[in-house]
Design a protein around this motif. Structure first.
Motif, PDB file in Angstrom:
ATOM      1  N   LEU A   1       0.814  -1.218   0.000  1.00 42.11           N
ATOM      2  CA  LEU A   1       0.000   0.000   0.000  1.00 42.11           C
ATOM      3  C   LEU A   1       0.847   1.268   0.000  1.00 42.11           C
ATOM      4  CD1 LEU A   1      -2.701   1.493   0.213  1.00 42.11           C
ATOM      5  CD2 LEU A   1      -2.560   1.203   2.694  1.00 42.11           C
ATOM      6  N   THR A   2       1.754   1.408   0.963  1.00 45.03           N
ATOM      7  CA  THR A   2       2.534   2.647   1.017  1.00 45.03           C
ATOM      8  C   THR A   2       3.448   2.777  -0.200  1.00 45.03           C
ATOM      9  OG1 THR A   2       4.311   1.644   2.343  1.00 45.03           O
ATOM     10  CG2 THR A   2       2.492   2.692   3.538  1.00 45.03           C
ATOM     11  N   SER A   3       3.980   1.666  -0.660  1.00 46.97           N
ATOM     12  CA  SER A   3       4.921   1.706  -1.784  1.00 46.97           C
ATOM     13  C   SER A   3       4.238   2.117  -3.082  1.00 46.97           C
ATOM     14  CB  SER A   3       5.570   0.327  -1.969  1.00 46.97           C
ATOM     15  OG  SER A   3       6.091  -0.140  -0.754  1.00 46.97           O
ATOM     16  N   LEU A   4       3.113   1.479  -3.385  1.00 45.04           N
ATOM     17  CA  LEU A   4       2.431   1.778  -4.648  1.00 45.04           C
ATOM     18  C   LEU A   4       1.805   3.168  -4.627  1.00 45.04           C
ATOM     19  CD1 LEU A   4       0.770  -1.683  -5.432  1.00 45.04           C
ATOM     20  CD2 LEU A   4       2.833  -0.689  -6.447  1.00 45.04           C
ATOM     21  N   SER A   5       1.285   3.577  -3.467  1.00 45.43           N
ATOM     22  CA  SER A   5       0.722   4.929  -3.387  1.00 45.43           C
ATOM     23  C   SER A   5       1.817   5.976  -3.497  1.00 45.43           C
ATOM     24  CB  SER A   5      -0.075   5.107  -2.095  1.00 45.43           C
ATOM     25  OG  SER A   5       0.740   4.929  -0.957  1.00 45.43           O
ATOM     26  N   ALA A   6       2.966   5.717  -2.873  1.00 45.42           N
ATOM     27  CA  ALA A   6       4.085   6.658  -2.972  1.00 45.42           C
ATOM     28  C   ALA A   6       4.617   6.722  -4.402  1.00 45.42           C
ATOM     29  CB  ALA A   6       5.198   6.244  -2.016  1.00 45.42           C
ATOM     30  N   ALA A   7       4.735   5.569  -5.060  1.00 47.12           N
ATOM     31  CA  ALA A   7       5.228   5.549  -6.445  1.00 47.12           C
ATOM     32  C   ALA A   7       4.288   6.316  -7.369  1.00 47.12           C
ATOM     33  CB  ALA A   7       5.392   4.114  -6.925  1.00 47.12           C
ATOM     34  N   ALA A   8       2.970   6.151  -7.150  1.00 46.42           N
ATOM     35  CA  ALA A   8       2.006   6.872  -7.979  1.00 46.42           C
ATOM     36  C   ALA A   8       2.115   8.375  -7.762  1.00 46.42           C
ATOM     37  CB  ALA A   8       0.591   6.389  -7.662  1.00 46.42           C
ATOM     38  N   ALA A   9       2.265   8.777  -6.492  1.00 51.89           N
ATOM     39  CA  ALA A   9       2.381  10.204  -6.188  1.00 51.89           C
ATOM     40  C   ALA A   9       3.674  10.785  -6.756  1.00 51.89           C
ATOM     41  CB  ALA A   9       2.327  10.421  -4.678  1.00 51.89           C
ATOM     42  N   MET A  10       4.765  10.025  -6.665  1.00 54.19           N
ATOM     43  CA  MET A  10       6.043  10.509  -7.204  1.00 54.19           C
ATOM     44  C   MET A  10       6.002  10.625  -8.718  1.00 54.19           C
ATOM     45  SD  MET A  10       8.994   8.798  -4.798  1.00 54.19           S
ATOM     46  CE  MET A  10       8.291   7.162  -4.633  1.00 54.19           C
ATOM     47  N   GLU A  11       5.381   9.657  -9.366  1.00 51.63           N
ATOM     48  CA  GLU A  11       5.279   9.739 -10.834  1.00 51.63           C
ATOM     49  C   GLU A  11       4.497  10.979 -11.251  1.00 51.63           C
ATOM     50  OE1 GLU A  11       4.209   6.785 -14.507  1.00 51.63           O
ATOM     51  OE2 GLU A  11       2.789   6.865 -12.844  1.00 51.63           O
ATOM     52  N   ARG A  12       3.410  11.238 -10.543  1.00 55.33           N
ATOM     53  CA  ARG A  12       2.604  12.410 -10.877  1.00 55.33           C
ATOM     54  C   ARG A  12       3.398  13.697 -10.652  1.00 55.33           C
ATOM     55  NH1 ARG A  12      -3.165  13.608  -7.943  1.00 55.33           N
ATOM     56  NH2 ARG A  12      -4.256  13.475  -9.915  1.00 55.33           N
ATOM     57  N   ALA A  13       4.094  13.796  -9.524  1.00 56.13           N
ATOM     58  CA  ALA A  13       4.858  15.003  -9.225  1.00 56.13           C
ATOM     59  C   ALA A  13       6.004  15.201 -10.206  1.00 56.13           C
ATOM     60  CB  ALA A  13       5.393  14.923  -7.799  1.00 56.13           C
ATOM     61  N   LEU A  14       6.708  14.120 -10.517  1.00 58.63           N
ATOM     62  CA  LEU A  14       7.843  14.232 -11.431  1.00 58.63           C
ATOM     63  C   LEU A  14       7.395  14.550 -12.855  1.00 58.63           C
ATOM     64  CD1 LEU A  14       9.994  11.282 -10.081  1.00 58.63           C
ATOM     65  CD2 LEU A  14      10.491  13.717  -9.858  1.00 58.63           C
TER      66      LEU A  14
END
Length: 287
Positions: free
Chosen positions: A234-247
């Protein structure tokens, strides 16, 4: 002595929700939210610290360091993934002693051949049942706190050997002294119910987002008969999604801030990570 909260909750019949934590930022945020039991996930701690897949590549020493750091950072009791025990019976003994000394509350061991693979990926192979039984017996004897440091026995037999073989293995693992049983990657709610109905030993549900097991609400898992659930990705996939969006936003706009890119408050995070202690120290000892 291990943190007794996991044992206490199991004895009370209190259903446990434990998020998987892939790094110490996730642990810090989990502290803020208030989880009292968390899961040190092998897949995602390996991915975050080494950039490698969960395929038996990370060593005992590397994972012990990550688990010890997670214990130090987290305010919750840590359930720790220890793969196959990193070798034979002597390795299992050493792993249990090391994880317990690091402050872990429960250690998860699985019956895959070494090198192991993530439980929701293909080409897994299991060791003979007796080999895993011996590992569980060694693990149970190796721990110093036999009341509060718990042994979680996981079977990966469902994928290659079928549900019935997985059930037979879980029965043998319970008889060997496992405190918690972990039926990895059931593929239907029916399979989950069958496993829970068969055992009095507490059962763990692996709610791995993107995996083979249906993701069910905690209340449904409790009704099925599970005692606890882990949410490793959960934390990993949500963080990866948020980072992709920000980047992606940064790359295309040249800006780090936008309404569609929520950012955690920097000053609040400074407080959560412990900077106030640093500032207080510097104020006291300033020359």
């Amino acid at each position: 002595m291990a943190n007794p909260i996991l044992r206490q909750k199991l004895d009370r019949g209190e259903f446990i929700v434990a998020p998987g934590l892939h790094d110490m930022i996730a642990a810090t945020v989990a502290n803020k939210v208030g989880f009292d039991i968390v899961y040190g996930t092998g897949y995602w701690l390996t991915a975050s610290s080494l950039g490698l897949p969960d395929a038996g590549i990370a060593t005992y020493t590397q994972m012990l360091d990550r688990m010890a750091t997670l214990v130090r950072t987290s305010q919750g009791a840590v359930i720790a993934d220890a793969d196959t025990g990193y070798g034979g019976l002597l390795n299992v003994h050493h792993t249990v002693r090391g994880y317990e000394a690091a402050g872990v509350t429960a250690i998860q061991l699985e019956d895959q051949e070494f090198p192991k693979k993530c439980g929701h990926t293909p080409n897994k192979r299991c060791v003979p049942t007796q080999d895993m039984v011996d590992k569980i017996k060694v693990a149970a004897q190796a721990r110093e706190d036999k009341d509060n440091f718990l042994i979680i026995a996981r079977t990966d037999a469902r994928a290659s050997l079928g549900v019935d073989e997985a059930m037979r293995r879980l029965e043998a693992y319970a008889e060997a002294g496992a405190d918690i049983l972990f039926f990895e990657a059931p593929q239907s709610e029916e399979e989950m119910r069958k496993a829970c109905a068969a055992f009095d030993t507490p059962m763990l549900a692996n709610m791995a987002d993107g995996g083979k097991t249906p993701i069910l609400p905690a209340k449904v898992l409790e009704e099925i008969g599970f005692a606890l659930a882990i949410y490793p990705s959960l934390t990993s996939l949500s963080a990866a999604a948020a980072m992709e969006r920000a980047l992606s936003h940064l790359k295309h706009s040249g800006l780090s801030q936008a309404p569609e890119v929520p950012l955690f408050d920097f000053n609040e995070f400074c407080g959560l990570i412990g900077f106030q202690d640093v500032w207080d120290f510097e104020k006291r000892w300033a020359r």
